[in-house]
Write an enzyme that holds these catalytic residues in place. Structure first.
Site, PDB file in Angstrom:
ATOM      1  CB  CYS A 166       1.797  24.291  42.216  1.00  0.00           C
ATOM      2  SG  CYS A 166       3.353  24.072  42.646  1.00  0.00           S
TER       3      CYS A 166
HETATM    4  C1  UGA Z   1       3.890  27.161  38.868  1.00  0.00           C
HETATM    5  C2  UGA Z   1       4.317  29.087  39.422  1.00  0.00           C
HETATM    6  O1  UGA Z   1       4.007  29.238  37.567  1.00  0.00           O
HETATM    7  C3  UGA Z   1       4.332  29.966  39.842  1.00  0.00           C
HETATM    8  O2  UGA Z   1       4.836  30.677  40.301  1.00  0.00           O
HETATM    9  C4  UGA Z   1       4.449  28.843  41.630  1.00  0.00           C
HETATM   10  O3  UGA Z   1       5.480  29.635  42.066  1.00  0.00           O
HETATM   11  C5  UGA Z   1       4.559  27.278  42.150  1.00  0.00           C
HETATM   12  O4  UGA Z   1       3.597  26.867  40.029  1.00  0.00           O
HETATM   13  C6  UGA Z   1       4.640  27.018  42.965  1.00  0.00           C
HETATM   14  O5  UGA Z   1       3.301  27.448  42.994  1.00  0.00           O
HETATM   15  O6  UGA Z   1       5.095  26.413  43.566  1.00  0.00           O
HETATM   16  P1  UGA Z   1       5.666  25.152  37.942  1.00  0.00           P
HETATM   17  O7  UGA Z   1       4.215  24.065  38.350  1.00  0.00           O
HETATM   18  O8  UGA Z   1       6.621  24.656  38.651  1.00  0.00           O
HETATM   19  O9  UGA Z   1       4.630  26.933  38.833  1.00  0.00           O
HETATM   20  O10 UGA Z   1       5.042  25.147  36.586  1.00  0.00           O
HETATM   21  P2  UGA Z   1       4.607  26.112  35.936  1.00  0.00           P
HETATM   22  O11 UGA Z   1       5.432  26.646  34.801  1.00  0.00           O
HETATM   23  O12 UGA Z   1       4.023  27.286  36.325  1.00  0.00           O
HETATM   24  O13 UGA Z   1       3.586  25.585  34.545  1.00  0.00           O
HETATM   25  C7  UGA Z   1       2.604  24.947  35.267  1.00  0.00           C
HETATM   26  C8  UGA Z   1       1.580  23.375  34.438  1.00  0.00           C
HETATM   27  O14 UGA Z   1       0.894  24.968  33.499  1.00  0.00           O
HETATM   28  C9  UGA Z   1       2.645  22.524  32.914  1.00  0.00           C
HETATM   29  O15 UGA Z   1       2.192  21.713  33.278  1.00  0.00           O
HETATM   30  C10 UGA Z   1       3.295  24.137  31.424  1.00  0.00           C
HETATM   31  O16 UGA Z   1       3.388  22.807  31.494  1.00  0.00           O
HETATM   32  C11 UGA Z   1       1.820  23.977  31.831  1.00  0.00           C
HETATM   33  N1  UGA Z   1       1.392  25.600  31.140  1.00  0.00           N
HETATM   34  C12 UGA Z   1       2.522  25.913  31.699  1.00  0.00           C
HETATM   35  C13 UGA Z   1       0.927  25.755  30.447  1.00  0.00           C
HETATM   36  O17 UGA Z   1       0.153  24.625  30.014  1.00  0.00           O
HETATM   37  N2  UGA Z   1       1.059  26.959  29.169  1.00  0.00           N
HETATM   38  C14 UGA Z   1       1.633  27.727  30.011  1.00  0.00           C
HETATM   39  O18 UGA Z   1       1.485  28.556  28.641  1.00  0.00           O
HETATM   40  C15 UGA Z   1       2.419  27.626  30.713  1.00  0.00           C
END
Ligand code: UGA
Length: 422
Positions: A265
């Site tokens: 995403c």
């Molecule tokens: C993300 C959004 O959080 C959702 O709200 C959205 O619906 C989804 O994309 C989408 O568009 O379908 P997701 O990709 O499942 O969800 O994962 P996240 O938990 O948001 O993490 C994304 C990335 O950011 C991961 O690689 C995670 O490790 C990284 N991340 C997250 C960080 O490096 N630091 C943080 O503090 C949080």
């Protein structure tokens, strides 16, 4: 209500199972026959916490899967479109699946007397519902929006790994449409959910999804940049992030520094909105910088590694392959780029991940995949942590150097430890 959900990937699968659990009669549609068979046998096609239990509960009474889109549309009042909108090389999105589904819905509702409702959950840039969904359905059905059929946009905000919990506990629900019947029917579906419902135009709903993901991605690149500066000062980025996050205007969420964001995403969506903005004659400098910081972040890990020793023939352990814990998804995972770079430096790699080794083997078939983290530690001279799986917190790393790209250790760290930006 009778609902069809078209496209049974992460979004569609959770939407279909969640709606079925909420009491609706749901037909899931996908072109993948194996997937259909699995779902009808209560076997989840993806790894997502809680999904298996949900399928056991709702299949076949409340949820059935089929590859017959026409029949599914004709048997239901409303269809959710949940197909993928993958990135093309230059950053724009491929609309092929969306167009095909809109065409097939159009052909199906040609024979339908009552008004059918079509609500998109796939992530699509502003204007797509009007220019593609409505136009294509009109073209193939001979019917007119909004009198003969309704179209809405209801973006999804589910996170992989906690998608089922997120489905039942949303922060908000956004319903975009210029057709009041569509808004009414969507509100009815989500009536039981205890959260704000925001009603908007189609374009605003489409943009809310991009703005949300872009802001979350911005927070991550921001804290990674602050982390890179903290590392130069030799100060604790995590304490800095905590101090910043305690400001209620900022919140501590999405301020965890590391090797950068991955997944299906954030990279795709930020790229797509950058591409679209540029096409519209606006240069989105901030969002370009978000992507640039993210692209370079995994390289920081390699810089640290190279400061310790030359990488040629070095035995390096890789713990974690997925883009985050709680999923088997490796799309845009920073771990894969790190592996590529290490291979270019001719390092000898030993690899373990609890969920994604099968998928990664297909991309890199000739690496040393071991069946436990302990075995990787034993074989390697240096260990890299690239996914925050809980099991990596508990391991005995002895005196081996551990370089952490995911901020895994809160309290007791391995003896010989370095973080990517803390
Ligand atoms: C993300 C959004 O959080 C959702 O709200 C959205 O619906 C989804 O994309 C989408 O568009 O379908 P997701 O990709 O499942 O969800 O994962 P996240 O938990 O948001 O993490 C994304 C990335 O950011 C991961 O690689 C995670 O490790 C990284 N991340 C997250 C960080 O490096 N630091 C943080 O503090 C949080």
């Amino acid at each position: 209500m009778k609902i069809s959900v078209i496209g049974l990937g992460y979004v569609g699968m959770c939407q279909a199972a969640g709606l079925a659990k909420s009491g609706h009669d749901v037909i899931g549609v996908d072109i993948d026959k194996k997937k259909i068979e699995n779902i009808n046998n209560k076997i989840p096609p993806i790894y997502e916490k809680g999904l298996k239990e949900l399928l056991i509960d709702v299949v076949p009474d409340k949820l059935q899967a089929t590859n017959n889109l026409k029949e599914a549309v004709l048997k239901t009042d409303l269809s959710f479109i949940c197909v993928g909108t993958p990135s093309k090389k230059e950053g724009s999105m491929s609309m092929v699946q969306l167009k095909n589904v809109a065409r097939d819905i159009g052909r199906a509702i040609k024979q339908k007397e009552s008004k059918h409702y079509v609500i998109t959950k796939s992530t699509i840039v502003p204007g797509t519902s009007e220019e593609i969904v409505i136009k294509t359905i009109e073209e193939h059905s001979g019917k007119k929006f909004p009198d003969d059929f309704g179209v809405g946009m209801n973006p999804e905000f589910l996170r992989e790994g906690t998608a089922i919990i997120d489905f039942f506990n949303p922060d908000r629900i956004v319903i975009g449409s210029s057709d009041k019947d569509t808004v009414e029917i969507a509100e009815k579906i989500y009536r039981e959910f205890n959260c704000a419902i925001l009603k908007t135009s189609l374009k605003e709903a489409e943009m809310i999804k991009y703005a949300s993901n872009a802001l979350l991605a911005t927070k991550i690149s921001f804290i990674n940049e602050i982390g890179n500066i903290c590392k130069k000062y030799n100060i604790n980025t995590n304490l800095v992030a905590e101090g910043v996050g305690l400001d209620s205007r900022i919140s501590p969420k999405f301020l965890r520094s590391g090797i950068g964001f991955g997944g299906s995403c954030f990279p795709k969506d930020v790229n797509a909105i950058v591409y679209k903005a540029t096409e519209l004659g606006y240069n989105p400098r901030l969002l370009r910088a978000v992507l640039e910081v993210n692209r370079d972040q995994p390289l920081k890990l390699l810089e640290i590694l190279e400061n310790h020793c030359p990488l040629k023939n070095k035995k390096i352990g890789v713990l974690g392959l997925t883009f985050k814990a709680g999923t088997d998804d490796i799309r845009e995972s920073p771990a894969l780029n790190t592996i590529k770079e290490l291979l270019m430096e001719e390092a000898e790699l030993y690899i373990y991940d609890p969920k994604a080794m099968g998928k990664v083997k297909k991309i890199f078939p000739h690496l040393n995949y071991l069946d436990s983290a302990e075995k990787v530690i034993k074989k390697s001279e240096i260990i890299l942590i690239l996914t925050e799986w809980d099991e990596f917190k508990e391991l005995d790393y002895g005196k081996k150097l551990v370089i952490d790209g995911k901020n895994v250790f809160n309290h007791s760290k391995p003896e010989n430890y370095e973080g990517i930006c803390w």
